[in-house]
Design an enzyme around this catalytic site. Structure first.
Site, PDB file in Angstrom:
ATOM      1  N   GLU A  89       0.936  -1.242   0.485  1.00 19.90           N
ATOM      2  CA  GLU A  89      -0.143   0.293  -0.073  1.00 19.90           C
ATOM      3  C   GLU A  89       0.459   0.967   0.140  1.00 19.90           C
ATOM      4  O   GLU A  89       0.232   2.507  -0.360  1.00 19.90           O
ATOM      5  CB  GLU A  89      -0.526   0.037   1.296  1.00 19.90           C
ATOM      6  CG  GLU A  89      -2.018  -0.549   1.156  1.00 19.90           C
ATOM      7  CD  GLU A  89      -1.826  -2.457   1.177  1.00 19.90           C
ATOM      8  OE1 GLU A  89      -2.644  -3.112   0.824  1.00 19.90           O
ATOM      9  OE2 GLU A  89      -0.865  -2.398   1.938  1.00 19.90           O
ATOM     10  N   HIS A 158     -10.254  -5.394  10.345  1.00 20.31           N
ATOM     11  CA  HIS A 158     -10.601  -5.148   9.748  1.00 20.31           C
ATOM     12  C   HIS A 158     -12.020  -4.493   9.436  1.00 20.31           C
ATOM     13  O   HIS A 158     -12.580  -4.764   8.238  1.00 20.31           O
ATOM     14  CB  HIS A 158     -10.656  -6.786   8.411  1.00 20.31           C
ATOM     15  CG  HIS A 158      -9.887  -7.539   8.023  1.00 20.31           C
ATOM     16  ND1 HIS A 158      -9.055  -8.008   9.147  1.00 20.31           N
ATOM     17  CD2 HIS A 158      -9.093  -6.875   6.896  1.00 20.31           C
ATOM     18  CE1 HIS A 158      -7.531  -8.657   8.324  1.00 20.31           C
ATOM     19  NE2 HIS A 158      -7.434  -8.409   7.097  1.00 20.31           N
TER      20      HIS A 158
END
Length: 359
Positions: A89, A158
């Protein structure tokens, strides 16, 4: 048979008249479009409109996206504009920011915004601050998008809502669509904006179909960033929310309507800049306020709304303290029954509204 033979013996004009009277015309059904397809449509139209726009992220190209949001775009636009990246990322967010500084308009997809923490230096320090630090000489027209907030059964790492995280930072614009109309109009506006825009989608909403009004089907359809929408008119209490909980608020309003309580439900659409004018005008009318969000309570979106109401002219119109409905102040549990009790449910919203109205 007797009825048929009777019809046969009649003149054709009479028979056709009888048959016509048996048909009842109804209005055509409204077009239903899922949130996933609305985002796909918005990106497709902007990719077609402006060759500077491109999409990059994990599995966005050949796999059609982890959630199939970019389905068909790689086949249509090819490797140069729909780019699969490594699982890094910080790396691909940095590439996207650099491309934006060089004049392109990247759409940077995070498979989930939880993973954007790996790239938060690029989002905040490189993207959000450069336009200001350059004295307006260096725009960074980039979109960071992907699923945000709780999904189902994916536990603490998450399931975070980043609305308050990114809404805290000057230099960013932050939008949070609920339905298909929001999703298309906001993604198109985000892509065209010269500022970095964070688009907080919701994984559980991707497959949900909504009525798609004719104006939303136009390639010129845009929803202005910074403008909320009143989804339901009401007179007794203002209920403000964003993303998936908007649907819960409308369900709660429908239940309470049968009991004589009319809720005004506001879909924020944009977290930053926040449309306080719409919220304040509603509070002045209803004299009560409840905020609903999936994120944690401390320093949350609801906390900001309540603070601004207290500091502004609408405070004098409140007949009761404003109440927040939020996610539980714990890391998200994995067990379903605990997860359900950690996320605002319709019953929690109804309870908060009745508490505020003292009924």
């Amino acid at each position: 048979m007797a009825a048929v033979s009777g019809l046969v013996r009649r003149p054709l004009r009479e028979v056709s008249g009888l048959l016509k009277r048996r048909f009842h015309w109804t209005a055509p059904a409204a077009l239903q479009v899922t949130v996933r397809d609305a985002i796909n449509q918005g990106m497709d139209e902007e990719l077609e409109r402006d060759e500077k726009v491109f999409l990059l992220g994990e599995e966005v190209a050949q796999y059609d996206g982890a959630y199939k949001v970019s389905r068909g775009l790689w086949k249509k636009y090819g490797d140069k504009r729909i780019i699969d990246t490594p699982i890094s990322e910080m790396g691909f967010a940095g590439i996207a920011v650099g491309a934006a500084m060089a004049g392109l308009r990247p759409i940077c997809e995070f498979m989930t915004f939880n993973f954007s923490m790996q790239a938060i230096d690029q989002v905040i320090n490189s993207a959000a601050k450069t336009y200001y630090m350059s004295g307006g000489l260096q725009p960074v027209p980039i979109v960071f998008r992907g699923p945000n907030g709780a999904s189902a059964g994916v536990a603490a790492q998450h399931s975070q809502c980043f609305a308050a995280w990114y809404g805290h930072c000057p230099g960013l614009k932050v939008v949070s669509p609920w339905n298909s109309e929001d999703a298309k109009g906001l993604i198109k506006s985000a892509i065209r904006d010269n500022n970095p825009v964070v688009v907080l989608e919701n994984e559980l909403m991707y497959g949900v179909p909504f009525e798609f009004p004719p104006e939303a089907q136009s390639k010129d359809f845009l929803i202005p960033i910074g403008k909320a929408k009143i989804e339901r008119q009401g007179t007794h209490i203002t209920v403000v929310s964003h993303s998936r909980p908007v649907g819960h608020c409308l369900e709660a309003a429908a239940v309470l309507s049968k009991e004589g309580v009319e809720c005004e439900v506001i879909n924020m659409r944009t977290i930053r800049p926040m449309d306080m004018e719409t919220i304040e005008a509603s509070v002045v009318k209803t004299n009560h306020l409840v905020t609903v969000e999936g994120g944690w309570p401390q320093f949350g979106v609801g906390a900001e709304i309540c603070a601004r109401i207290m500091e502004g002219p609408a405070f004098n119109f409140l007949d009761a303290p404003a109440v927040r409905v939020t996610g539980a102040d714990v890391p998200m549990p994995y067990a379903k029954i605990l997860e359900d009790n950690s996320i605002p449910q319709v019953k929690d919203i109804i309870f908060a509204i009745k508490k505020t109205l003292n009924i």
